[in-house]
Design a protein around this motif. Structure first.
Motif, PDB file in Angstrom:
ATOM      1  N   GLY B  32    -115.744  -3.532 -97.453  1.00 26.88           N
ATOM      2  CA  GLY B  32    -116.631  -2.560 -96.821  1.00 26.88           C
ATOM      3  C   GLY B  32    -118.047  -3.093 -96.687  1.00 26.88           C
ATOM      4  O   GLY B  32    -118.492  -3.910 -97.491  1.00 26.88           O
ATOM      5  N   LEU B  33    -118.751  -2.617 -95.674  1.00 24.06           N
ATOM      6  CA  LEU B  33    -120.137  -3.040 -95.464  1.00 24.06           C
ATOM      7  C   LEU B  33    -121.020  -2.574 -96.615  1.00 24.06           C
ATOM      8  O   LEU B  33    -121.989  -3.246 -96.974  1.00 24.06           O
ATOM      9  N   THR B  34    -120.685  -1.447 -97.206  1.00 26.64           N
ATOM     10  CA  THR B  34    -121.443  -0.942 -98.350  1.00 26.64           C
ATOM     11  C   THR B  34    -121.399  -1.946 -99.503  1.00 26.64           C
ATOM     12  O   THR B  34    -122.420  -2.234-100.126  1.00 26.64           O
ATOM     13  N   ASP B  35    -120.203  -2.503 -99.766  1.00 18.53           N
ATOM     14  CA  ASP B  35    -120.046  -3.516-100.813  1.00 18.53           C
ATOM     15  C   ASP B  35    -120.867  -4.765-100.503  1.00 18.53           C
ATOM     16  O   ASP B  35    -121.541  -5.306-101.363  1.00 18.53           O
ATOM     17  N   VAL B  36    -120.751  -5.214 -99.251  1.00 22.12           N
ATOM     18  CA  VAL B  36    -121.477  -6.419 -98.844  1.00 22.12           C
ATOM     19  C   VAL B  36    -122.981  -6.227 -99.040  1.00 22.12           C
ATOM     20  O   VAL B  36    -123.657  -7.069 -99.655  1.00 22.12           O
ATOM     21  N   MET B  37    -123.488  -5.113 -98.537  1.00 20.21           N
ATOM     22  CA  MET B  37    -124.927  -4.852 -98.624  1.00 20.21           C
ATOM     23  C   MET B  37    -125.376  -4.723-100.080  1.00 20.21           C
ATOM     24  O   MET B  37    -126.445  -5.221-100.450  1.00 20.21           O
ATOM     25  N   ALA B  38    -124.574  -4.047-100.880  1.00 20.70           N
ATOM     26  CA  ALA B  38    -124.922  -3.874-102.294  1.00 20.70           C
ATOM     27  C   ALA B  38    -125.018  -5.237-102.986  1.00 20.70           C
ATOM     28  O   ALA B  38    -125.949  -5.496-103.745  1.00 20.70           O
ATOM     29  N   ASP B  39    -124.048  -6.120-102.685  1.00 22.67           N
ATOM     30  CA  ASP B  39    -124.063  -7.459-103.276  1.00 22.67           C
ATOM     31  C   ASP B  39    -125.253  -8.282-102.794  1.00 22.67           C
ATOM     32  O   ASP B  39    -125.682  -9.223-103.462  1.00 22.67           O
ATOM     33  N   ALA B  40    -125.759  -7.931-101.613  1.00 23.84           N
ATOM     34  CA  ALA B  40    -126.933  -8.630-101.086  1.00 23.84           C
ATOM     35  C   ALA B  40    -128.222  -7.957-101.581  1.00 23.84           C
ATOM     36  O   ALA B  40    -129.323  -8.349-101.196  1.00 23.84           O
ATOM     37  N   GLY B  41    -128.066  -6.930-102.430  1.00 25.54           N
ATOM     38  CA  GLY B  41    -129.222  -6.261-103.025  1.00 25.54           C
ATOM     39  C   GLY B  41    -129.864  -5.224-102.128  1.00 25.54           C
ATOM     40  O   GLY B  41    -131.053  -4.928-102.259  1.00 25.54           O
ATOM     41  N   LEU B  42    -129.061  -4.667-101.212  1.00 27.24           N
ATOM     42  CA  LEU B  42    -129.601  -3.700-100.241  1.00 27.24           C
ATOM     43  C   LEU B  42    -128.732  -2.452-100.193  1.00 27.24           C
ATOM     44  O   LEU B  42    -127.626  -2.434-100.728  1.00 27.24           O
ATOM     45  N   THR B  43    -129.231  -1.434 -99.526  1.00 23.40           N
ATOM     46  CA  THR B  43    -128.399  -0.253 -99.259  1.00 23.40           C
ATOM     47  C   THR B  43    -127.764  -0.440 -97.885  1.00 23.40           C
ATOM     48  O   THR B  43    -128.258  -1.212 -97.056  1.00 23.40           O
ATOM     49  N   HIS B  44    -126.667   0.279 -97.650  1.00 26.62           N
ATOM     50  CA  HIS B  44    -125.866   0.008 -96.456  1.00 26.62           C
ATOM     51  C   HIS B  44    -126.539   0.407 -95.140  1.00 26.62           C
ATOM     52  O   HIS B  44    -126.223  -0.123 -94.092  1.00 26.62           O
ATOM     53  N   GLY B  45    -127.498   1.349 -95.222  1.00 21.53           N
ATOM     54  CA  GLY B  45    -128.137   1.847 -94.007  1.00 21.53           C
ATOM     55  C   GLY B  45    -128.855   0.789 -93.186  1.00 21.53           C
ATOM     56  O   GLY B  45    -128.944   0.898 -91.963  1.00 21.53           O
ATOM     57  N   GLY B  46    -129.340  -0.244 -93.868  1.00 26.13           N
ATOM     58  CA  GLY B  46    -130.116  -1.259 -93.164  1.00 26.13           C
ATOM     59  C   GLY B  46    -129.305  -2.292 -92.421  1.00 26.13           C
ATOM     60  O   GLY B  46    -129.848  -3.148 -91.710  1.00 26.13           O
ATOM     61  N   PHE B  47    -127.989  -2.219 -92.573  1.00 29.88           N
ATOM     62  CA  PHE B  47    -127.118  -3.235 -91.974  1.00 29.88           C
ATOM     63  C   PHE B  47    -127.388  -3.463 -90.494  1.00 29.88           C
ATOM     64  O   PHE B  47    -127.473  -4.598 -90.024  1.00 29.88           O
ATOM     65  N   TYR B  48    -127.556  -2.351 -89.765  1.00 29.17           N
ATOM     66  CA  TYR B  48    -127.653  -2.450 -88.305  1.00 29.17           C
ATOM     67  C   TYR B  48    -129.010  -2.923 -87.805  1.00 29.17           C
ATOM     68  O   TYR B  48    -129.228  -3.076 -86.610  1.00 29.17           O
ATOM     69  N   ARG B  49    -129.936  -3.185 -88.723  1.00 24.99           N
ATOM     70  CA  ARG B  49    -131.169  -3.888 -88.346  1.00 24.99           C
ATOM     71  C   ARG B  49    -130.877  -5.366 -88.168  1.00 24.99           C
ATOM     72  O   ARG B  49    -131.647  -6.099 -87.557  1.00 24.99           O
ATOM     73  N   HIS B  50    -129.747  -5.841 -88.737  1.00 24.98           N
ATOM     74  CA  HIS B  50    -129.438  -7.266 -88.712  1.00 24.98           C
ATOM     75  C   HIS B  50    -128.248  -7.623 -87.833  1.00 24.98           C
ATOM     76  O   HIS B  50    -128.200  -8.721 -87.276  1.00 24.98           O
ATOM     77  N   PHE B  51    -127.282  -6.701 -87.713  1.00 29.48           N
ATOM     78  CA  PHE B  51    -126.081  -6.990 -86.921  1.00 29.48           C
ATOM     79  C   PHE B  51    -125.695  -5.802 -86.055  1.00 29.48           C
ATOM     80  O   PHE B  51    -125.861  -4.652 -86.453  1.00 29.48           O
ATOM     81  N   GLU B  52    -125.155  -6.128 -84.915  1.00 30.16           N
ATOM     82  CA  GLU B  52    -124.764  -5.109 -83.942  1.00 30.16           C
ATOM     83  C   GLU B  52    -123.566  -4.297 -84.454  1.00 30.16           C
ATOM     84  O   GLU B  52    -123.438  -3.108 -84.165  1.00 30.16           O
ATOM     85  N   SER B  53    -122.676  -4.965 -85.175  1.00 35.02           N
ATOM     86  CA  SER B  53    -121.459  -4.322 -85.673  1.00 35.02           C
ATOM     87  C   SER B  53    -120.842  -5.178 -86.772  1.00 35.02           C
ATOM     88  O   SER B  53    -121.263  -6.314 -86.998  1.00 35.02           O
ATOM     89  N   LYS B  54    -119.829  -4.646 -87.441  1.00 33.30           N
ATOM     90  CA  LYS B  54    -119.125  -5.411 -88.466  1.00 33.30           C
ATOM     91  C   LYS B  54    -118.479  -6.650 -87.847  1.00 33.30           C
ATOM     92  O   LYS B  54    -118.491  -7.728 -88.444  1.00 33.30           O
ATOM     93  N   ASP B  55    -117.929  -6.484 -86.650  1.00 42.27           N
ATOM     94  CA  ASP B  55    -117.282  -7.605 -85.962  1.00 42.27           C
ATOM     95  C   ASP B  55    -118.220  -8.804 -85.788  1.00 42.27           C
ATOM     96  O   ASP B  55    -117.802  -9.952 -85.939  1.00 42.27           O
ATOM     97  N   ARG B  56    -119.479  -8.500 -85.451  1.00 44.74           N
ATOM     98  CA  ARG B  56    -120.452  -9.590 -85.276  1.00 44.74           C
ATOM     99  C   ARG B  56    -120.687 -10.322 -86.585  1.00 44.74           C
ATOM    100  O   ARG B  56    -120.854 -11.530 -86.622  1.00 44.74           O
ATOM    101  N   LEU B  57    -120.715  -9.563 -87.670  1.00 45.80           N
ATOM    102  CA  LEU B  57    -120.888 -10.179 -88.988  1.00 45.80           C
ATOM    103  C   LEU B  57    -119.687 -11.061 -89.322  1.00 45.80           C
ATOM    104  O   LEU B  57    -119.851 -12.152 -89.873  1.00 45.80           O
ATOM    105  N   VAL B  58    -118.509 -10.598 -88.963  1.00 45.55           N
ATOM    106  CA  VAL B  58    -117.297 -11.372 -89.223  1.00 45.55           C
ATOM    107  C   VAL B  58    -117.413 -12.747 -88.555  1.00 45.55           C
ATOM    108  O   VAL B  58    -117.142 -13.781 -89.169  1.00 45.55           O
ATOM    109  N   ALA B  59    -117.831 -12.731 -87.291  1.00 47.17           N
ATOM    110  CA  ALA B  59    -117.964 -13.984 -86.549  1.00 47.17           C
ATOM    111  C   ALA B  59    -118.982 -14.914 -87.214  1.00 47.17           C
ATOM    112  O   ALA B  59    -118.727 -16.103 -87.404  1.00 47.17           O
ATOM    113  N   GLN B  60    -120.127 -14.361 -87.596  1.00 51.76           N
ATOM    114  CA  GLN B  60    -121.174 -15.146 -88.258  1.00 51.76           C
ATOM    115  C   GLN B  60    -120.694 -15.691 -89.594  1.00 51.76           C
ATOM    116  O   GLN B  60    -120.947 -16.842 -89.944  1.00 51.76           O
ATOM    117  N   ALA B  61    -120.016 -14.848 -90.355  1.00 53.72           N
ATOM    118  CA  ALA B  61    -119.543 -15.230 -91.685  1.00 53.72           C
ATOM    119  C   ALA B  61    -118.516 -16.355 -91.581  1.00 53.72           C
ATOM    120  O   ALA B  61    -118.528 -17.309 -92.367  1.00 53.72           O
TER     121      ALA B  61
END
Lengths: 184, 184
Positions: B32-61
């Motif tokens: 889950g994105l919540t898990d990813v963000m938490a492990d990065a030391g953030l809350t999940h709400g800020g995710f979309y300031r960095h990526f358009e969608s989960k799919d985009r993160l998958v490609a980058q990762a």
DNA sequence: TGTACATCAGTGAACGCGCGTTCACTGATGTAC
DNA sequence: TGTACATCAGTGAACGCGCGTTCACTGATGTAC
């Protein structure tokens, strides 16, 4: 509401067949039991009369799918003998039609990375599936199990790669791997 | 609350790094994105300031993970020349330590069947990853791209199989495939 | 260089939704006499 | 063979939970003058 034993056994098999298709098509995690049961003509509540858990269904579905494709490969190979039998198996497995038919194809290629995270029960079932495939090949190649394992690894890797890659690159992978397997 | 451009870029990279590990370890769908963000030391709400969608993160990762392991394989190969360089790559890739370290290993082996179901953007990125791997091998084997594709397919298939199978059977797959690749 | 203002990284609550699993219930099937 | 009862396949609602995504808000950063 109770169904006869025969009907219950048929229902169970229907659930397995539907699950085997959906797991291969959409992935294990992405496929809900509600979807599977609905496609089998049932409501989701009855699932646990047939299986202990989703994991158990995964194992059954994997085994069922692999038995079917092993039978198909055996058919292809049985007409020829020795190396030609092996080439017939490669021709069927490392093909665009297999690549484009994940829900009817090899469960290891279709859900390999998810099976690797399965519980022990699932992994044991999946291992037996892989062994069946290795056996089909081992019967036709010269140097026994060792060479069969190598060939099966290349076959699984080829379909995995070709399903990720697009258009020409995808087809090229299949061609190249087939060509090198034929030369074994 | 606003962070500087440098900090924001660091945050973005941190999210990619965490995601690359978690996707490989637990699977894309199961992470889950919540898990990813938490492990990065953030809350999940800020995710979309960095990526358009989960799919985009998958490609980058996927791209990030593959770049890292390609660099590692290059290092192993660079010390030797020609066929010995290839054998060094095989030694590293087709190994128990790679099998037992999915979150630090090859993204195609770790999430291959899920990448095949990704959107076009993801599959293009994953294809480029595979091409990098093929290139590393192609530089060291004799017959160019064709043979490199074959070898990479066997490598990916070997890790996939070995992660499903248990104990001795798993190790045997690695040994057999390594042995046949060394003989190429 | 100093000030006023716009930008935007990150927060935290909320959106609708589907997940695997459990459970009380229904009524046909299977069984014991 | 007929009857009484136990079994259980399947239903449909509910459990708690996490998902990806959106949004109003905060306040430090970046920019224009």
């Amino acid at each position: 509401m109770r169904k006869s034993r025969v009907e219950a056994a048929e229902t169970r098999q229907r659930i397995i067949d539907v699950a085997a298709r959906k797991f291969r098509l959409d992935g294990i995690h992405a496929t809900g039991l509600t979807d599977v049961m609905a496609d089998a003509g049932l409501t989701h509540g009855g699932f646990y009369r047939h299986f202990e858990s989703k994991d158990r269904l995964v194992a059954q579905a994997c085994a069922s799918a692999m038995t079917a494709i092993v039978a198909t490969l055996e058919d292809s190979a049985a007409e020829k003998d020795g190396k030609d039998g092996f080439r017939a198996v490669v021709e069927r497995y490392v093909s665009a039609s297999h690549r484009d038919d994940p829900d009817g194809g090899c469960p290891v290629a279709a859900m390999g990375s998810e099976l690797a995270r399965g519980d022990e029960n699932t992994r044991v079932a999946a291992s037996e599936c892989i062994d069946e495939l290795i056996e089909v090949v081992a019967k036709r190649v010269g140097h026994g199990r060792s060479e069969a394992v190598f060939a099966v690894a290349a076959m699984i890797g080829a379909i995995t790669m070709s399903r990720i890659m697009l258009d020409d690159a995808s087809t090229q992978v299949l061609q190249y791997v087939k060509q090198h397997l034929d030369a074994i």
